[in-house]
Scaffold this active site. Sequence first.
Site, PDB file in Angstrom:
ATOM      1  N   THR A  74      21.103  31.779  18.193  1.00 59.80           N
ATOM      2  CA  THR A  74      21.322  31.270  19.550  1.00 59.80           C
ATOM      3  C   THR A  74      22.532  30.334  19.528  1.00 59.80           C
ATOM      4  OG1 THR A  74      18.930  31.289  19.695  1.00 59.80           O
ATOM      5  CG2 THR A  74      20.104  30.275  21.517  1.00 59.80           C
ATOM      6  N   GLU A  99      14.973  20.707  24.741  1.00 59.60           N
ATOM      7  CA  GLU A  99      15.339  20.718  23.325  1.00 59.60           C
ATOM      8  C   GLU A  99      16.854  20.633  23.275  1.00 59.60           C
ATOM      9  OE1 GLU A  99      13.864  23.940  20.854  1.00 59.60           O
ATOM     10  OE2 GLU A  99      15.421  23.559  19.352  1.00 59.60           O
ATOM     11  N   HIS A 110      18.472  23.278  15.847  1.00 64.57           N
ATOM     12  CA  HIS A 110      19.531  24.252  15.542  1.00 64.57           C
ATOM     13  C   HIS A 110      20.464  23.698  14.471  1.00 64.57           C
ATOM     14  CE1 HIS A 110      22.083  27.686  15.824  1.00 64.57           C
ATOM     15  NE2 HIS A 110      21.161  28.231  16.569  1.00 64.57           N
ATOM     16  N   GLU A 150       9.772  30.886  21.340  1.00 69.58           N
ATOM     17  CA  GLU A 150      11.125  30.862  21.894  1.00 69.58           C
ATOM     18  C   GLU A 150      11.365  32.182  22.569  1.00 69.58           C
ATOM     19  OE1 GLU A 150      14.700  30.210  19.636  1.00 69.58           O
ATOM     20  OE2 GLU A 150      13.664  28.679  18.507  1.00 69.58           O
ATOM     21  N   ARG A 204      14.752  41.813  16.200  1.00 72.95           N
ATOM     22  CA  ARG A 204      15.407  41.864  14.888  1.00 72.95           C
ATOM     23  C   ARG A 204      14.589  41.181  13.791  1.00 72.95           C
ATOM     24  NH1 ARG A 204      20.560  37.899  15.859  1.00 72.95           N
ATOM     25  NH2 ARG A 204      20.889  39.322  17.580  1.00 72.95           N
ATOM     26  N   ARG A 235      12.916  38.108  20.011  1.00 73.01           N
ATOM     27  CA  ARG A 235      14.190  38.496  20.631  1.00 73.01           C
ATOM     28  C   ARG A 235      14.057  39.870  21.249  1.00 73.01           C
ATOM     29  NH1 ARG A 235      18.791  35.177  18.556  1.00 73.01           N
ATOM     30  NH2 ARG A 235      20.066  36.606  19.740  1.00 73.01           N
ATOM     31  N   ASN A 280      10.206  26.828  12.194  1.00 73.06           N
ATOM     32  CA  ASN A 280      10.540  28.144  12.748  1.00 73.06           C
ATOM     33  C   ASN A 280      10.510  29.171  11.598  1.00 73.06           C
ATOM     34  OD1 ASN A 280      12.274  30.424  13.338  1.00 73.06           O
ATOM     35  ND2 ASN A 280      12.984  29.335  15.146  1.00 73.06           N
ATOM     36  N   HIS A 337      13.042  33.612  10.013  1.00 77.61           N
ATOM     37  CA  HIS A 337      13.796  34.245   8.923  1.00 77.61           C
ATOM     38  C   HIS A 337      12.915  34.737   7.786  1.00 77.61           C
ATOM     39  CE1 HIS A 337      17.293  33.877  11.188  1.00 77.61           C
ATOM     40  NE2 HIS A 337      17.237  32.561  11.234  1.00 77.61           N
ATOM     41  N   HIS A 346      10.681  33.124  17.538  1.00 75.77           N
ATOM     42  CA  HIS A 346      11.535  33.625  18.631  1.00 75.77           C
ATOM     43  C   HIS A 346      11.402  35.140  18.705  1.00 75.77           C
ATOM     44  CE1 HIS A 346      15.943  33.712  20.387  1.00 75.77           C
ATOM     45  NE2 HIS A 346      15.061  34.298  21.169  1.00 75.77           N
TER      46      HIS A 346
HETATM   47  N1  PXP Z   1      15.802  25.737  18.214  1.00 76.28           N
HETATM   48  C1  PXP Z   1      16.233  26.845  18.871  1.00 76.28           C
HETATM   49  C2  PXP Z   1      16.151  26.852  20.357  1.00 76.28           C
HETATM   50  C3  PXP Z   1      16.721  27.968  18.169  1.00 76.28           C
HETATM   51  O1  PXP Z   1      17.136  29.052  18.845  1.00 76.28           O
HETATM   52  C4  PXP Z   1      16.735  27.919  16.763  1.00 76.28           C
HETATM   53  C5  PXP Z   1      17.195  29.117  16.000  1.00 76.28           C
HETATM   54  O2  PXP Z   1      16.258  30.128  16.113  1.00 76.28           O
HETATM   55  C6  PXP Z   1      16.254  26.758  16.121  1.00 76.28           C
HETATM   56  C7  PXP Z   1      15.822  25.679  16.877  1.00 76.28           C
HETATM   57  C8  PXP Z   1      16.204  26.644  14.655  1.00 76.28           C
HETATM   58  O3  PXP Z   1      17.493  26.677  14.140  1.00 76.28           O
HETATM   59  P1  PXP Z   1      17.715  26.786  12.573  1.00 76.28           P
HETATM   60  O4  PXP Z   1      17.131  28.108  12.151  1.00 76.28           O
HETATM   61  O5  PXP Z   1      19.197  26.721  12.443  1.00 76.28           O
HETATM   62  O6  PXP Z   1      16.991  25.629  11.946  1.00 76.28           O
END
Ligand code: PXP
Length: 241
Positions: free
Chosen positions: A101, A151, A191, A70, A49, A45, A7, A10, A43
Amino acid sequence: MTLLNVNIDHVATLRQARGGSEPDPVKAALAAEKAGAAGIVAHLREDRRHILDGDLFELRRRVSTRLNMEMAATAEMTEIALSVLPDTATLVPEKREELTTEEGLDVAGNRRAVAETVSALQEKNVAVSLFIESNPKQVEASADIGADMVEIHTGALANASSQKDADREMLLIKDAVSSALSAGLRVAAGHGLDYGNAGAVAGIKGMEELNIGYSIVCRAVFDGMEKAVRDMVAVMGGKTG
Ligand code: PXP
Protein backbone atom coordinates in the site's frame (compact mmCIF):
# COMPACT_ATOMS: atom_id res chain seq x y z
CA MET A 1 1.38 1.86 26.48
CA THR A 2 1.27 1.44 22.72
CA LEU A 3 0.02 -1.97 21.60
CA LEU A 4 1.43 -4.11 18.80
CA ASN A 5 -0.80 -5.61 16.12
CA VAL A 6 1.03 -8.12 13.96
CA ASN A 7 0.27 -8.22 10.23
CA ILE A 8 0.69 -11.80 8.95
CA ASP A 9 0.20 -11.11 5.19
CA HIS A 10 3.74 -12.09 4.28
CA VAL A 11 3.48 -15.49 5.90
CA ALA A 12 0.72 -16.01 3.33
CA THR A 13 2.98 -14.52 0.61
CA LEU A 14 5.43 -17.35 1.25
CA ARG A 15 2.66 -19.94 1.21
CA GLN A 16 1.34 -18.59 -2.11
CA ALA A 17 4.82 -18.96 -3.64
CA ARG A 18 3.99 -22.67 -3.95
CA GLY A 19 0.22 -22.52 -3.66
CA GLY A 20 0.05 -25.08 -0.85
CA SER A 21 -0.82 -24.80 2.82
CA GLU A 22 2.58 -24.00 4.42
CA PRO A 23 3.50 -21.78 6.14
CA ASP A 24 0.08 -21.25 7.70
CA PRO A 25 -0.75 -17.59 8.48
CA VAL A 26 -3.22 -18.68 11.16
CA LYS A 27 -0.46 -20.58 12.98
CA ALA A 28 1.70 -17.44 12.72
CA ALA A 29 -1.15 -15.38 14.22
CA LEU A 30 -1.48 -17.74 17.18
CA ALA A 31 2.29 -17.64 17.81
CA ALA A 32 2.21 -13.82 17.65
CA GLU A 33 -0.62 -13.71 20.20
CA LYS A 34 1.27 -16.07 22.49
CA ALA A 35 4.29 -13.75 22.36
CA GLY A 36 2.37 -10.60 23.28
CA ALA A 37 0.64 -9.24 20.18
CA ALA A 38 -2.51 -7.35 21.12
CA GLY A 39 -4.09 -8.02 17.76
CA ILE A 40 -3.69 -9.59 14.32
CA VAL A 41 -3.95 -7.76 10.99
CA ALA A 42 -4.60 -9.32 7.58
CA HIS A 43 -5.17 -7.58 4.25
CA LEU A 44 -7.49 -9.30 1.81
CA ARG A 45 -6.42 -7.79 -1.50
CA GLU A 46 -8.57 -7.78 -4.60
CA ASP A 47 -5.96 -9.91 -6.42
CA ARG A 48 -5.69 -12.41 -3.48
CA ARG A 49 -1.90 -12.30 -3.74
CA HIS A 50 -1.36 -13.41 -0.12
CA ILE A 51 -4.30 -13.67 2.30
CA LEU A 52 -7.24 -15.70 0.93
CA ASP A 53 -10.90 -15.42 1.93
CA GLY A 54 -10.72 -18.68 3.90
CA ASP A 55 -7.78 -17.34 5.97
CA LEU A 56 -9.92 -14.51 7.25
CA PHE A 57 -12.77 -16.75 8.32
CA GLU A 58 -10.30 -19.08 10.04
CA LEU A 59 -8.57 -16.11 11.73
CA ARG A 60 -11.97 -14.90 12.94
CA ARG A 61 -12.56 -18.33 14.51
CA ARG A 62 -9.12 -18.71 16.09
CA VAL A 63 -7.81 -15.23 17.01
CA SER A 64 -8.53 -14.54 20.66
CA THR A 65 -7.16 -10.99 20.77
CA ARG A 66 -8.49 -8.58 18.14
CA LEU A 67 -8.76 -9.07 14.40
CA ASN A 68 -8.18 -6.12 12.09
CA MET A 69 -9.12 -6.68 8.43
CA GLU A 70 -7.39 -4.35 6.01
CA MET A 71 -9.49 -3.79 2.92
CA ALA A 72 -10.26 -1.51 0.00
CA ALA A 73 -13.55 0.37 0.30
CA THR A 74 -15.22 -1.71 -2.44
CA ALA A 75 -18.60 -3.45 -2.51
CA GLU A 76 -16.92 -6.88 -2.74
CA MET A 77 -14.70 -6.32 0.31
CA THR A 78 -17.48 -4.70 2.33
CA GLU A 79 -19.66 -7.77 1.76
CA ILE A 80 -16.86 -10.08 2.91
CA ALA A 81 -16.11 -7.90 5.96
CA LEU A 82 -19.78 -7.95 6.93
CA SER A 83 -19.64 -11.71 6.86
CA VAL A 84 -16.26 -12.09 8.68
CA LEU A 85 -17.12 -9.36 11.23
CA PRO A 86 -13.58 -8.41 12.29
CA ASP A 87 -13.21 -6.24 15.40
CA THR A 88 -11.79 -3.47 13.21
CA ALA A 89 -11.72 -2.82 9.46
CA THR A 90 -8.94 -0.60 8.16
CA LEU A 91 -9.80 1.03 4.85
CA VAL A 92 -6.82 1.38 2.52
CA PRO A 93 -6.43 2.47 -1.10
CA GLU A 94 -5.42 -0.36 -3.40
CA LYS A 95 -3.72 -0.43 -6.77
CA ARG A 96 -3.20 -3.73 -8.51
CA GLU A 97 0.36 -3.03 -9.66
CA GLU A 98 1.77 -1.77 -6.34
CA LEU A 99 4.10 -3.95 -4.23
CA THR A 100 2.45 -2.73 -1.03
CA THR A 101 0.00 0.00 0.00
CA GLU A 102 1.85 3.07 -1.25
CA GLU A 103 -0.35 6.00 -0.27
CA GLY A 104 -2.95 6.89 2.31
CA LEU A 105 -6.65 6.92 1.54
CA ASP A 106 -7.92 10.19 0.05
CA VAL A 107 -10.81 10.60 2.49
CA ALA A 108 -11.14 14.34 1.78
CA GLY A 109 -11.55 13.69 -1.96
CA ASN A 110 -13.97 10.75 -1.59
CA ARG A 111 -16.03 11.65 1.44
CA ARG A 112 -19.34 10.24 0.30
CA ALA A 113 -18.03 6.84 -0.86
CA VAL A 114 -15.82 6.35 2.21
CA ALA A 115 -18.63 7.46 4.55
CA GLU A 116 -21.00 4.86 3.06
CA THR A 117 -18.52 2.05 3.71
CA VAL A 118 -17.78 3.37 7.21
CA SER A 119 -21.44 3.37 8.22
CA ALA A 120 -22.19 -0.04 6.67
CA LEU A 121 -19.40 -1.54 8.81
CA GLN A 122 -20.23 0.40 11.97
CA GLU A 123 -23.86 -0.73 11.75
CA LYS A 124 -22.57 -4.25 12.38
CA ASN A 125 -20.34 -3.08 15.25
CA VAL A 126 -17.11 -3.21 13.24
CA ALA A 127 -14.91 -0.29 14.29
CA VAL A 128 -13.49 1.54 11.28
CA SER A 129 -9.96 2.89 10.94
CA LEU A 130 -8.88 4.96 7.92
CA PHE A 131 -5.28 4.66 6.69
CA ILE A 132 -4.28 8.25 5.90
CA GLU A 133 -1.22 10.40 5.27
CA SER A 134 -0.15 12.72 8.10
CA ASN A 135 -2.12 15.55 6.51
CA PRO A 136 -4.52 17.83 8.46
CA LYS A 137 -7.12 17.77 5.63
CA GLN A 138 -7.32 13.98 5.79
CA VAL A 139 -7.55 13.96 9.59
CA GLU A 140 -10.39 16.49 9.51
CA ALA A 141 -12.29 14.60 6.80
CA SER A 142 -11.89 11.32 8.72
CA ALA A 143 -13.41 12.87 11.84
CA ASP A 144 -16.19 14.54 9.80
CA ILE A 145 -17.39 11.29 8.27
CA GLY A 146 -17.46 9.56 11.65
CA ALA A 147 -14.51 7.15 11.52
CA ASP A 148 -13.54 5.60 14.85
CA MET A 149 -9.82 5.69 14.27
CA VAL A 150 -7.10 6.78 11.86
CA GLU A 151 -3.92 4.89 11.05
CA ILE A 152 -1.16 7.32 10.17
CA HIS A 153 0.98 6.18 7.21
CA THR A 154 4.61 5.97 8.37
CA GLY A 155 6.05 5.01 4.97
CA ALA A 156 7.69 8.40 4.39
CA LEU A 157 9.38 8.20 7.80
CA ALA A 158 10.56 4.65 7.10
CA ASN A 159 11.95 5.67 3.70
CA ALA A 160 13.58 8.95 4.82
CA SER A 161 17.08 9.14 3.38
CA SER A 162 18.48 11.61 5.91
CA GLN A 163 18.01 12.44 9.59
CA LYS A 164 16.62 15.82 8.53
CA ASP A 165 13.90 14.16 6.42
CA ALA A 166 13.13 11.70 9.23
CA ASP A 167 12.81 14.56 11.74
CA ARG A 168 10.44 16.42 9.41
CA GLU A 169 8.27 13.32 8.91
CA MET A 170 8.19 12.69 12.64
CA LEU A 171 6.91 16.23 13.26
CA LEU A 172 4.17 15.77 10.64
CA ILE A 173 3.15 12.47 12.28
CA LYS A 174 3.07 14.08 15.75
CA ASP A 175 0.91 16.95 14.45
CA ALA A 176 -1.47 14.50 12.78
CA VAL A 177 -1.72 12.46 15.99
CA SER A 178 -2.53 15.48 18.12
CA SER A 179 -5.14 16.85 15.72
CA ALA A 180 -6.73 13.39 15.40
CA LEU A 181 -6.91 13.06 19.19
CA SER A 182 -8.44 16.54 19.51
CA ALA A 183 -11.05 15.57 16.91
CA GLY A 184 -12.00 12.57 19.05
CA LEU A 185 -10.35 9.92 16.86
CA ARG A 186 -8.33 6.99 18.17
CA VAL A 187 -4.89 6.76 16.58
CA ALA A 188 -2.72 3.98 15.16
CA ALA A 189 0.28 4.07 12.82
CA GLY A 190 1.97 1.70 10.46
CA HIS A 191 3.84 0.86 7.29
CA GLY A 192 7.55 0.22 7.02
CA LEU A 193 8.08 0.19 10.78
CA ASP A 194 10.98 -1.95 11.97
CA TYR A 195 13.14 -2.69 15.01
CA GLY A 196 14.98 0.63 14.46
CA ASN A 197 12.11 3.09 14.09
CA ALA A 198 9.12 1.55 15.92
CA GLY A 199 10.27 2.70 19.37
CA ALA A 200 10.10 6.40 18.48
CA VAL A 201 6.67 6.07 16.86
CA ALA A 202 5.35 3.98 19.78
CA GLY A 203 6.54 6.76 22.09
CA ILE A 204 4.31 9.44 20.55
CA LYS A 205 1.79 10.53 23.16
CA GLY A 206 -1.68 9.16 22.44
CA MET A 207 -0.47 6.51 19.97
CA GLU A 208 -2.71 3.55 20.75
CA GLU A 209 -1.33 0.87 18.47
CA LEU A 210 1.19 0.07 15.74
CA ASN A 211 0.44 -2.31 12.87
CA ILE A 212 3.65 -4.04 11.80
CA GLY A 213 4.20 -6.91 9.37
CA TYR A 214 7.15 -7.16 7.04
CA SER A 215 10.00 -6.56 9.50
CA ILE A 216 8.55 -9.06 11.98
CA VAL A 217 8.06 -11.77 9.35
CA CYS A 218 11.64 -11.17 8.09
CA ARG A 219 13.04 -11.68 11.59
CA ALA A 220 10.78 -14.69 12.14
CA VAL A 221 12.45 -16.50 9.22
CA PHE A 222 15.64 -16.73 11.27
CA ASP A 223 14.46 -16.43 14.88
CA GLY A 224 10.91 -17.77 14.85
CA MET A 225 7.65 -15.84 15.13
CA GLU A 226 7.48 -15.74 18.91
CA LYS A 227 10.94 -14.23 19.34
CA ALA A 228 10.38 -11.76 16.50
CA VAL A 229 7.19 -10.54 18.17
CA ARG A 230 8.71 -10.44 21.67
CA ASP A 231 11.62 -8.37 20.34
CA MET A 232 9.21 -5.90 18.72
CA VAL A 233 7.06 -5.57 21.84
CA ALA A 234 10.27 -4.86 23.79
CA VAL A 235 11.36 -2.20 21.25
CA MET A 236 7.96 -0.57 21.77
CA GLY A 237 8.49 -0.58 25.50
CA GLY A 238 5.82 -3.13 26.34
CA LYS A 239 5.50 -6.44 28.15
CA THR A 240 5.98 -9.66 26.18
CA GLY A 241 4.01 -12.88 26.35
N1 PXP B 1 -0.70 -0.68 7.87
C1 PXP B 1 -1.24 -0.71 6.63
C2 PXP B 1 -2.48 0.07 6.38
C3 PXP B 1 -0.66 -1.49 5.60
O1 PXP B 1 -1.23 -1.51 4.38
C4 PXP B 1 0.49 -2.24 5.90
C5 PXP B 1 1.08 -3.11 4.84
O2 PXP B 1 0.25 -4.19 4.60
C6 PXP B 1 1.00 -2.20 7.21
C7 PXP B 1 0.40 -1.38 8.16
C8 PXP B 1 2.18 -2.98 7.61
O3 PXP B 1 3.29 -2.54 6.91
P1 PXP B 1 4.65 -3.36 6.99
O4 PXP B 1 4.37 -4.71 6.40
O5 PXP B 1 5.58 -2.53 6.17
O6 PXP B 1 5.02 -3.45 8.44
